[in-house]
Design a protein around this motif. Structure first.
Motif, mmCIF file in Angstrom:
data_model
loop_
_atom_site.group_PDB
_atom_site.id
_atom_site.type_symbol
_atom_site.label_atom_id
_atom_site.label_comp_id
_atom_site.label_asym_id
_atom_site.label_seq_id
_atom_site.Cartn_x
_atom_site.Cartn_y
_atom_site.Cartn_z
ATOM 1 N N LYS A 13 0.855 -1.187 0.000
ATOM 2 C CA LYS A 13 0.000 0.000 0.000
ATOM 3 C C LYS A 13 0.883 1.226 0.000
ATOM 4 C CE LYS A 13 -3.639 2.284 2.644
ATOM 5 N NZ LYS A 13 -4.429 2.260 3.880
ATOM 6 N N GLU A 14 0.523 2.208 -0.782
ATOM 7 C CA GLU A 14 1.342 3.410 -0.875
ATOM 8 C C GLU A 14 1.444 4.111 0.475
ATOM 9 O OE1 GLU A 14 0.191 6.060 -3.936
ATOM 10 O OE2 GLU A 14 0.215 4.554 -5.513
ATOM 11 N N HIS A 56 3.326 -15.136 0.632
ATOM 12 C CA HIS A 56 2.636 -15.884 -0.422
ATOM 13 C C HIS A 56 1.166 -15.490 -0.590
ATOM 14 C CE1 HIS A 56 6.162 -18.368 -0.906
ATOM 15 N NE2 HIS A 56 6.161 -18.641 0.399
ATOM 16 N N TYR A 57 0.556 -14.922 0.446
ATOM 17 C CA TYR A 57 -0.843 -14.509 0.345
ATOM 18 C C TYR A 57 -0.969 -12.999 0.525
ATOM 19 C CZ TYR A 57 -5.885 -14.365 1.086
ATOM 20 O OH TYR A 57 -7.222 -14.067 0.984
ATOM 21 N N TYR A 58 -0.414 -12.498 1.600
ATOM 22 C CA TYR A 58 -0.403 -11.055 1.831
ATOM 23 C C TYR A 58 0.869 -10.475 1.210
ATOM 24 C CZ TYR A 58 -4.052 -11.983 5.272
ATOM 25 O OH TYR A 58 -5.210 -12.389 5.888
ATOM 26 N N LYS A 59 0.685 -9.604 0.241
ATOM 27 C CA LYS A 59 1.817 -9.054 -0.489
ATOM 28 C C LYS A 59 2.328 -7.779 0.181
ATOM 29 C CE LYS A 59 1.371 -12.277 -3.552
ATOM 30 N NZ LYS A 59 2.352 -13.393 -3.614
ATOM 31 N N GLY A 60 3.590 -7.500 -0.040
ATOM 32 C CA GLY A 60 4.189 -6.295 0.514
ATOM 33 C C GLY A 60 5.694 -6.315 0.332
ATOM 34 N N LYS A 61 6.362 -5.436 1.022
ATOM 35 C CA LYS A 61 7.817 -5.325 0.938
ATOM 36 C C LYS A 61 8.444 -6.043 2.124
ATOM 37 C CE LYS A 61 11.550 -1.894 0.744
ATOM 38 N NZ LYS A 61 11.874 -0.442 0.833
ATOM 39 N N LEU A 62 9.134 -7.125 1.858
ATOM 40 C CA LEU A 62 9.758 -7.943 2.906
ATOM 41 C C LEU A 62 11.266 -7.829 2.815
ATOM 42 C CD1 LEU A 62 9.724 -10.110 5.144
ATOM 43 C CD2 LEU A 62 9.566 -11.845 3.330
ATOM 44 N N ALA A 74 10.052 -17.474 2.407
ATOM 45 C CA ALA A 74 9.817 -16.794 1.138
ATOM 46 C C ALA A 74 10.048 -17.702 -0.061
ATOM 47 C CB ALA A 74 10.714 -15.559 1.034
ATOM 48 N N ASP A 75 10.892 -18.721 0.105
ATOM 49 C CA ASP A 75 11.229 -19.624 -0.999
ATOM 50 C C ASP A 75 10.491 -20.955 -0.928
ATOM 51 O OD1 ASP A 75 13.046 -17.704 -1.858
ATOM 52 O OD2 ASP A 75 14.697 -18.562 -0.689
ATOM 53 N N THR A 76 9.595 -21.115 0.043
ATOM 54 C CA THR A 76 8.889 -22.386 0.247
ATOM 55 C C THR A 76 7.406 -22.204 -0.049
ATOM 56 O OG1 THR A 76 10.459 -22.936 2.018
ATOM 57 C CG2 THR A 76 8.448 -24.260 1.870
ATOM 58 N N GLN A 77 6.856 -23.066 -0.887
ATOM 59 C CA GLN A 77 5.436 -22.978 -1.217
ATOM 60 C C GLN A 77 4.579 -23.267 0.017
ATOM 61 O OE1 GLN A 77 4.128 -21.907 -4.057
ATOM 62 N NE2 GLN A 77 6.196 -21.606 -4.887
ATOM 63 N N LEU A 78 3.395 -22.652 0.054
ATOM 64 C CA LEU A 78 2.512 -22.808 1.210
ATOM 65 C C LEU A 78 2.160 -24.267 1.466
ATOM 66 C CD1 LEU A 78 0.001 -19.814 1.083
ATOM 67 C CD2 LEU A 78 1.546 -20.407 2.939
ATOM 68 N N TYR A 79 1.926 -25.046 0.394
ATOM 69 C CA TYR A 79 1.526 -26.444 0.612
ATOM 70 C C TYR A 79 2.667 -27.267 1.217
ATOM 71 C CZ TYR A 79 3.521 -26.776 -4.147
ATOM 72 O OH TYR A 79 4.323 -26.687 -5.245
ATOM 73 N N ASP A 80 3.913 -26.871 0.963
ATOM 74 C CA ASP A 80 5.040 -27.554 1.607
ATOM 75 C C ASP A 80 5.186 -27.092 3.052
ATOM 76 O OD1 ASP A 80 5.827 -29.087 -0.597
ATOM 77 O OD2 ASP A 80 6.954 -27.412 -1.460
#
Length: 467
Positions: A13-14, A56-62, A74-80
């Protein structure tokens, strides 16, 4: 088990400042860690980083890294990640996939490809451990908020993950449900699970939390051992805006002989094809006072709210005030409800528009005053559905204030609120009473009852009980 390395995060969000700023944290395997702090301090965001919903669901600057059981989130899929981390949200409805309780309980195990035999063994064990036999085979939509939370916790037990992350799990639980949750946490700890729990209610975690992390404005301010944290004097918690660490006992009279009264009669109600959920031949309630409606999860409290507001079909009840009778739908113009799940009554594109919608005649100046009163002015142009659970709750309360209805009915109005905002809501309730409004409050929050309620009515199994 969990490591946060110089983690900062802001939502997409700006002009949004960092919700978390330079967080460094290590959580050991088998630890129970409590995250506490005022609303908006970053507790929920930190839990979302640990279970992978961020990024993976809530986007933003991490910035920085979050490592869970050796996996970079950040590099692991949610299902894993879901095979390692189980989650319990503040609003359990948002994590359900099935329409019935039994299907919901076994869904996660089915999704991970477990055999039918193993699933059935786990189901029998979890149902017994969680004492949810009476909830099996029921529609998710017919459960109370607390009952839904029990199913959510039981669903995590079915998966037996290495890490469990809980965000405000007691928001809609009664005392019995909270003790049930505590027993479950104790069991998970004995099984070696790592537990991270973000909470405003603190008393049930005494002698259970190994460490307590206090956050303020997105930063870790203090880290203490559980023993040290829970042994402080009351001023310690109040100074930090934290709820009491002691379970309050009610000291309140039920007598309202000297008050004007309203009388509700013939409250006999059952949902289609189901047994009777309300059986109240006659109930007297004081006018221009604040009445607490207490009772366990599933006692019929939310159905009682719908009955009072004329929202139930085939409702034969009669409300009498000063000799005038109000049946069913006629009560809609008399009562204003604030639902337990406020998502059901947020309709507009901005917080300000939400307040204006509830007013008989729109008045921007008055609406702004209501937002100031509920500490919501900074969010007046935000979309209501983008707010936190506690902020949404305050928007609904501000709408009730603006409606100017004679009877205001609140279903768990302090769900997810910290000490400061609980006291803010209590102040607003007292203000309504001073202005001659009649207020009914369905709640499990004993601190809140002590702060603003005059009278207690106990409801169990759809019937009145002596307090």
């Amino acid at each position: 088990m969990i490591t946060c390395k110089d983690v900062s995060f802001s939502y997409e969000k700006e002009n949004e400042k960092d919700v978390l700023s330079h967080v460094n944290l290590e959580i050991k395997e088998g630890e129970v860690v409590l995250l506490c702090g005022g609303s908006g301090c970053g507790k929920t965001t930190l839990t979302r980083l640990m279970n992978g919903l961020i990024p993976h669901y809530y986007k933003g600057k991490l910035m920085g890294e979050v490592i869970v059981d050796g996996k970079n989130v950040a590099d692991t899929q949610l299902y894993d990640l879901s095979e390692v981390v189980g989650s319990v949200f503040q609003n359990p409805r948002s994590q359900f996939f099935s329409v019935d309780t039994t299907g919901e309980l076994v869904f996660g195990c089915e999704n991970q490809g477990m055999s039918k035999e193993e699933i059935l063994v786990r189901k029998e064990k979890v149902v017994k451990e969680c004492s949810i036999e009476k909830l099996m085979g029921r529609s998710i939509f017919n459960l109370s908020g607390g009952e839904k939370q029990k199913i959510a916790c039981a669903g995590v037990s079915m998966l037996a993950p290495d890490v469990v992350v809980l965000d405000e799990p007691t928001s809609n639980l009664d005392i019995e449900g909270i003790y049930m949750l505590r027993d479950m946490l104790v069991r998970w700890k004995k099984e070696g699970m790592t537990i991270v729990i973000a909470e405003h209610r603190l008393w049930f975690l005494r002698d259970l939390a190994d460490r307590v992390i206090y956050l303020k404005e997105g930063r870790i301010e203090e880290i203490r051992s559980g023993k040290e944290f829970f042994s402080q004097n009351p001023d310690f918690y109040k100074k930090r805006g934290l709820r009491s660490v002691v379970l309050h006992k009610l000291d309140m009279k039920k007598n309202f002989v000297d008050c004007d009264k309203m009388v509700l009669e013939n409250v006999f109600y059952s949902y289609k094809g189901k047994k009777e959920v309300l059986h109240i031949p006659r109930l007297e309630m004081p006018l221009r006072q604040v009445t607490a409606i207490l009772g366990h999860n599933g006692a019929g409290k939310s159905t009682f709210l719908q009955c009072m507001c004329g929202l139930l079909t085939n409702d034969k009840s009669i409300l009498t005030i000063h000799g005038r009778q109000y049946k069913g739908k006629r009560r809609k113009d008399l009562c204003f409800p604030v639902m337990q799940d406020v998502n059901h009554q947020l309709f507009t594109e901005s917080v300000l528009d939400e307040i204006l919608l509830s007013m008989e005649e729109e008045n921007d100046g008055e609406a702004i005053n209501y937002l100031k009163e509920m500490d919501l002015l900074p969010y007046k142009d935000d979309h209501p559905m983008a707010l936190s659970g506690g902020q949404k709750q305050r928007v609904a309360i501000a709408s009730a204030l603006a409606s100017q209805r004679e009877i205001l009915i609140f279903d768990e109005p302090t769900s997810g609120l910290d000490l400061a905002h609980m006291e803010l809501v209590a102040k607003s309730i007292r203000y309504l009473k001073e202005r001659g409004r009649t207020v009914l409050i369905i709640t499990h929050d004993m601190e809140f009852v002590q702060a603003c309620c005059d009278v207690i009515i106990q409801l169990e199994n759809g019937q009145l009980e002596e307090c």
